[in-house]
Design an enzyme around this catalytic site. Structure first.
Site, PDB file in Angstrom:
ATOM      1  N   ALA A  36      -0.859   1.496   6.567  1.00 51.46           N
ATOM      2  CA  ALA A  36      -1.034   0.204   7.908  1.00 51.46           C
ATOM      3  C   ALA A  36      -2.022  -0.442   6.884  1.00 51.46           C
ATOM      4  CB  ALA A  36      -1.687   0.569   8.440  1.00 51.46           C
ATOM      5  N   ASP A  37      -2.063  -1.665   7.451  1.00 53.26           N
ATOM      6  CA  ASP A  37      -3.225  -2.981   6.837  1.00 53.26           C
ATOM      7  C   ASP A  37      -3.002  -3.877   8.783  1.00 53.26           C
ATOM      8  OD1 ASP A  37      -3.946  -4.409   5.082  1.00 53.26           O
ATOM      9  OD2 ASP A  37      -4.031  -6.429   6.467  1.00 53.26           O
ATOM     10  N   THR A  38      -3.859  -4.123   9.191  1.00 54.46           N
ATOM     11  CA  THR A  38      -4.327  -4.593  10.312  1.00 54.46           C
ATOM     12  C   THR A  38      -5.278  -6.557   9.502  1.00 54.46           C
ATOM     13  OG1 THR A  38      -4.843  -2.750  11.277  1.00 54.46           O
ATOM     14  CG2 THR A  38      -6.029  -4.796  12.180  1.00 54.46           C
ATOM     15  N   LYS A  58       0.871  -1.112   0.214  1.00 58.19           N
ATOM     16  CA  LYS A  58       0.038   0.496   0.320  1.00 58.19           C
ATOM     17  C   LYS A  58       1.195   1.591   0.437  1.00 58.19           C
ATOM     18  CE  LYS A  58      -3.703  -2.710   2.582  1.00 58.19           C
ATOM     19  NZ  LYS A  58      -4.466  -2.238   4.055  1.00 58.19           N
TER      20      LYS A  58
END
Length: 187
Positions: A67-69, A55
């Site tokens: 960010a990624d969760t 991203k």
């Protein structure tokens, strides 16, 4: 900011991440990258990191935060539920159990790239079918990893969180703030 600095470009469509950064006083410009989030055969923690990097690399700008969760139940990724029935299944599986939430971020500054993954341990209390139906009926969990939002109605599902609560929400805010501050990017 008043100093003529460019805004922080948030490479994420998450309204939660945007709200957290705006609450700190940062001017934010959202640039949602067209990055495919499905199909990477990686363990949960590595997946979060790879997606955050993809991203961040897909967006142009001097100051970029992506960010990624990922919700990790015994090594299995629980993504965003496709529909209410899958949301119900996720909550049944999480009920009364521990799972991990990994939030990775990619911060690009004019001089460097910083990448980190933060993990929190989340304990769900045992949930009745009626409680699950109530939560699924709210629709809140449909756009969230694991099918719940810890900062909204989903707070009623949690027994406790070990680690940074904001990692569960989707951004380890204190750490990101400290990194930006140390690099002179201040609200």
């Amino acid at each position: 900011m008043g100093s003529g600095k460019p805004p922080l470009i948030l490479a994420s469509g998450s309204p939660r991440r945007k709200a957290l950064l705006e609450a700190l006083g940062y001017p934010i410009r959202v640039a949602v990258p067209g990055v495919e989030e499905e199909g990477l055969p990686l363990p949960p923690k590595a997946l979060a990191q790879a997606l955050a990097r993809r991203k961040g690399e897909a967006v142009q700008g001097e100051w970029v935060l992506a960010a990624d969760t990922v919700v990790d139940l015994d090594g299995e990724v629980l993504g965003k539920p496709k529909d209410p029935e899958e949301n119900r299944l996720f909550l049944r599986r999480l009920s009364g159990r521990l799972h991990l939430v990994h939030t990775a971020f990619y911060l690009r500054t004019p001089k460097e790239v910083v990448e980190e993954v933060h993990t929190a341990r989340v304990f769900f209390r045992p949930l009745s079918e009626e409680e699950i139906a109530w939560y699924v009926g709210s629709g809140e969990g449909l756009d969230k990893a694991g099918g719940y939002g810890a900062q909204g109605l989903g707070m009623a599902l949690l027994e406790r969180v070990e680690g940074d609560f904001y990692t569960v929400v989707g951004l380890p805010v204190s750490r990101v703030f400290a990194l930006l501050w140390a690099r002179g990017f201040r609200p």
